[in-house]
Design a protein around this motif. Structure first.
Motif, PDB file in Angstrom:
ATOM      1  N   ALA A 180      -2.994 -20.967  -5.890  1.00  0.00           N
ATOM      2  CA  ALA A 180      -4.356 -20.528  -6.240  1.00  0.00           C
ATOM      3  C   ALA A 180      -4.502 -19.032  -5.954  1.00  0.00           C
ATOM      4  N   LYS A 181      -3.973 -18.604  -4.803  1.00  0.00           N
ATOM      5  CA  LYS A 181      -4.067 -17.185  -4.446  1.00  0.00           C
ATOM      6  C   LYS A 181      -3.251 -16.333  -5.413  1.00  0.00           C
ATOM      7  N   THR A 182      -2.040 -16.799  -5.722  1.00  0.00           N
ATOM      8  CA  THR A 182      -1.180 -16.039  -6.641  1.00  0.00           C
ATOM      9  C   THR A 182      -1.902 -15.797  -7.961  1.00  0.00           C
ATOM     10  N   VAL A 183      -2.525 -16.842  -8.506  1.00  0.00           N
ATOM     11  CA  VAL A 183      -3.199 -16.708  -9.801  1.00  0.00           C
ATOM     12  C   VAL A 183      -4.405 -15.771  -9.689  1.00  0.00           C
ATOM     13  N   ALA A 184      -5.253 -16.021  -8.687  1.00  0.00           N
ATOM     14  CA  ALA A 184      -6.497 -15.241  -8.589  1.00  0.00           C
ATOM     15  C   ALA A 184      -6.239 -13.774  -8.258  1.00  0.00           C
ATOM     16  N   LEU A 185      -5.120 -13.500  -7.577  1.00  0.00           N
ATOM     17  CA  LEU A 185      -4.842 -12.114  -7.181  1.00  0.00           C
ATOM     18  C   LEU A 185      -4.007 -11.358  -8.214  1.00  0.00           C
ATOM     19  N   ASN A 186      -3.629 -12.017  -9.304  1.00  0.00           N
ATOM     20  CA  ASN A 186      -2.823 -11.354 -10.341  1.00  0.00           C
ATOM     21  C   ASN A 186      -3.485 -11.434 -11.712  1.00  0.00           C
ATOM     22  N   PRO A 187      -4.611 -10.687 -11.868  1.00  0.00           N
ATOM     23  CA  PRO A 187      -5.360 -10.790 -13.120  1.00  0.00           C
ATOM     24  C   PRO A 187      -4.599 -10.282 -14.339  1.00  0.00           C
ATOM     25  N   GLU A 188      -3.565  -9.445 -14.145  1.00  0.00           N
ATOM     26  CA  GLU A 188      -2.809  -8.973 -15.327  1.00  0.00           C
ATOM     27  C   GLU A 188      -1.980 -10.120 -15.890  1.00  0.00           C
TER      28      GLU A 188
END
Ligand code: HEM
Length: 341
Positions: free
Chosen positions: A6-14
């Protein structure tokens, strides 16, 4: 999807874009610089100063609702939570108070339509909501000086170099209200359940604790049963997530509720440990889209429970029906209030 994913996705908007809907969603459906511009506008209405200024009015609403209660059984989600959230929000935004009944009904219908997964029903409730918001926005757009409220301020706002169109105003206000009235009602249910089952926390909150400690306890009860279940993202390129291959263009759900109960991150997910678990709590999301309404929501919940627990104890033993995905928390929850002696 666990906590780390969840963190990986939310913190990588590109890599994981928020542009997942064909509808105008300001600011949540935007990416990059355009998102940052709109987010700046939204943040300017929801910062700490604004929250402090709004607190007395929300406290007054909470006091009125609690004054109308009697010892015994009460329904916490639609009965207490939705009426507090709707009345508080109407006053904060300066909307006519006689919209309260229509909006509480709308929150119920919206949740039923979301649960049903029926696209026509969901589109119909969305249209109904837009009509309500237009009814408030249009007179303020036509006679901007005649109204002195947050909605009129937004209608006059030129911080983006121009006024917002009616469609844009409706989209921004929909985000502040439509989804969040339901979330707020669900939060009241989840917290009431947590307090009924953790009398030690209820005792603590009934003492003169600081606002910070109060909100930390509420946050932890929300982590255990996060009612704001998920948000969507679209992969902009192929990715590997928790061992799964994601194709470019694939839409995935960031599952906040699951992430907040991931035993790899929270040793005993059901056990309230407010300070220990705070750093990894994802109730308000993380990254550029993290909830700008966090401060306002926590203040609302704090003043509501301070008013409720100031007069009543919530007895152990609740009866309820769980909400079903994609709505979280309780659909309805009967709690028993005992007057404090
Ligand atoms: C009541 C409980 C609430 C919960 C649990 C909650 C939770 C969240 C979460 C998890 C996100 C992240 C979405 C994402 O990453 O895609 C979010 C976004 C957002 N929330 Fe909340 N929220 C609540 C109330 C509110 C309120 C009261 C407001 C406004 C008055 C608000 C305004 C927004 C907006 C505008 C966004 C989109 C932000 C962006 O895309 O930059 N929320 N919320």
């Amino acid at each position: 999807m666990g906590h780390e994913e969840a963190k990986t996705v939310a913190l990588n908007p590109e890599a994981f874009s928020s542009a997942v809907s064909a509808h105008l969603q300001l600011p949540n459906g935007l990416d990059g610089e355009e998102h940052a511009r709109w987010r700046g506008l939204v943040d300017s209405y929801l910062g700490p100063e604004r929250v402090r200024a709004a607190e007395p009015e929300f406290a007054r609403t909470a006091a009125e609702i609690v004054a109308g209660l009697r010892p015994g059984t009460v329904e916490a989600v639609m009965g207490l939570g939705a009426s507090f959230a709707v009345r508080g929000m109407l006053r904060w935004l300066g909307w006519p108070e006689d919209l309260a009944g229509e909006l509480v009904q709308w929150v119920k219908d919206n949740q039923a339509a979301t649960r049903s997964g029926d696209r026509d029903a969901t589109a119909e409730v969305a249209r109904r909501y837009d009509a309500i918001v237009r009814g408030v926005v249009e007179p303020r757009r036509a006679r901007p000086r005649a109204y002195q409220d947050v909605t009129a301020e937004l209608a006059r706002d030129r911080s983006l170099g121009r006024e917002l169109s009616v469609e844009e105003l409706v989209s921004v206000l929909r985000n502040w209200t439509a989804g969040d009235l339901g979330s707020m009602a669900a939060c009241v249910g989840v917290i009431a359940y947590g307090l009924a089952n953790h009398t030690e926390l209820q005792d603590r909150l009934s003492q003169a604790v600081s606002d910070e400690e109060y909100e930390a306890i509420l946050n932890e009860l929300l982590r255990i049963d996060d009612p704001f279940v998920s948000n969507r993202r679209k992969a902009t390129r192929p990715a590997l997530l928790g061992g799964d291959e994601i194709a470019a263009g694939e839409v995935i759900h960031v599952h906040w509720t699951g992430a907040n109960r991931d035993p790899r991150t929270f040793e005993s997910p059901d056990e309230p440990r407010p300070s220990e678990n705070a750093p990894e709590n994802l109730v308000w999301g993380i990254g550029p889209h993290a909830c700008p309404g966090r401060g306002l929501s926590l203040m609302e919940l704090r003043v509501f429970f301070r008013a409720l627990l100031g007069r009543f104890a919530i007895a152990a033993g609740t009866h309820g029906t769980r909400a079903s995905y994609p709505v979280g928390g309780w659909e309805s929850l009967e709690i028993t209030l005992k007057e404090r002696s």
